[in-house]
Scaffold this motif. Structure first.
Motif, short mmCIF file in Angstrom:
data_model
loop_
_atom_site.label_atom_id
_atom_site.label_comp_id
_atom_site.label_asym_id
_atom_site.label_seq_id
_atom_site.Cartn_x
_atom_site.Cartn_y
_atom_site.Cartn_z
N THR A 119 0.86 -1.17 0.00
CA THR A 119 0.00 0.00 0.00
C THR A 119 0.90 1.22 0.00
OG1 THR A 119 -1.66 -1.17 1.32
CG2 THR A 119 -1.84 1.23 1.21
N SER A 120 0.63 2.15 -0.90
CA SER A 120 1.46 3.34 -1.03
C SER A 120 0.57 4.58 -1.11
CB SER A 120 2.31 3.23 -2.30
OG SER A 120 3.17 4.34 -2.44
N ARG A 121 1.14 5.71 -0.72
CA ARG A 121 0.47 7.00 -0.90
C ARG A 121 1.48 7.94 -1.52
NH1 ARG A 121 0.27 9.47 3.85
NH2 ARG A 121 1.83 10.92 3.10
N ILE A 122 1.04 8.65 -2.56
CA ILE A 122 1.92 9.61 -3.23
C ILE A 122 1.21 10.96 -3.29
CG2 ILE A 122 1.14 8.68 -5.45
CD1 ILE A 122 3.80 9.75 -6.65
N THR A 123 1.98 12.01 -3.05
CA THR A 123 1.47 13.38 -3.16
C THR A 123 2.34 14.13 -4.15
OG1 THR A 123 0.68 13.35 -0.88
CG2 THR A 123 0.98 15.52 -1.89
N CYS A 124 1.67 14.84 -5.06
CA CYS A 124 2.38 15.61 -6.07
C CYS A 124 1.98 17.08 -5.99
CB CYS A 124 2.03 15.10 -7.48
SG CYS A 124 2.63 13.45 -7.83
N LEU A 125 2.96 17.95 -6.22
CA LEU A 125 2.73 19.37 -6.34
C LEU A 125 2.26 19.64 -7.76
CD1 LEU A 125 3.14 22.31 -5.25
CD2 LEU A 125 5.43 22.18 -6.23
N LEU A 126 1.19 20.42 -7.89
CA LEU A 126 0.68 20.80 -9.21
C LEU A 126 1.06 22.26 -9.44
CD1 LEU A 126 -2.90 19.26 -8.95
CD2 LEU A 126 -0.77 18.16 -9.67
N ARG A 127 1.71 22.50 -10.58
CA ARG A 127 2.16 23.87 -10.85
C ARG A 127 2.04 24.18 -12.33
NH1 ARG A 127 8.49 24.31 -10.01
NH2 ARG A 127 8.04 26.12 -11.25
N ASP A 128 2.11 25.45 -12.66
CA ASP A 128 2.08 25.84 -14.06
C ASP A 128 3.35 25.38 -14.76
OD1 ASP A 128 -0.34 27.09 -13.65
OD2 ASP A 128 0.54 29.06 -13.30
N ALA A 129 3.22 24.92 -15.99
CA ALA A 129 4.38 24.49 -16.78
C ALA A 129 5.25 25.70 -17.10
CB ALA A 129 3.92 23.81 -18.05
#
Length: 133
Positions: A119-129
């Motif tokens: 079981t894994s949890r991943i968090t990503c930052l969302l930003r403008d390209a």
């Protein structure tokens, strides 16, 4: 229009044999062979499970980010529950949350018998390209 899956050839995703079965921003499913992704003892390498989880979570986050935006992983964790020795493992990534700046996914990796391997949890930052990148 180019999709996130167009970025697969020549990458770690291809090298590890990850194949996508379902891809939406809310849910992603993929398989990966145990063979070729083992530790010296013949068991599925824990790092391989994490690569699978990060692949699905990152691709989901890219879809959640939307046009003109990118996703950058900032955190991942994994709990390994049991080993797998052969066959395919299947990962199901489910979006936990997605806002303007963060997207998180829970990823469950199961063996061919449907038993939870990781079981894994991943968090990503969302930003403008970045323009031109």
């Amino acid at each position: 229009m180019q999709t996130v899956l167009d970025a697969v050839p020549g990458t770690l995703v291809e090298r590890m044999g990850i194949e996508f079965v379902e891809v939406t921003a809310e849910r992603l499913v993929a398989t990966m062979p145990v063979a070729g992704n083992t530790q010296p003892y013949g068991l599925l390498h824990g790092g391989a499970s994490v690569v699978l989880a990060e692949t699905l979570g990152s691709f989901g986050a890219m879809l959640s980010a939307g046009e003109g935006r990118v996703a950058v992983g900032v955190d991942i964790n994994a709990t390994h529950h049991r080993s797998a020795r052969d066959g395919l493992v299947t990962a199901v990534a489910t979006r936990v949350s997605a806002g303007r700046t963060l997207a998180s996914y829970e990823v469950v990796v199961s063996d061919a018998q449907g038993r939870r391997v990781c079981t894994s949890r991943i968090t990503c930052l969302l930003r403008d390209a970045v323009p031109g990148a």
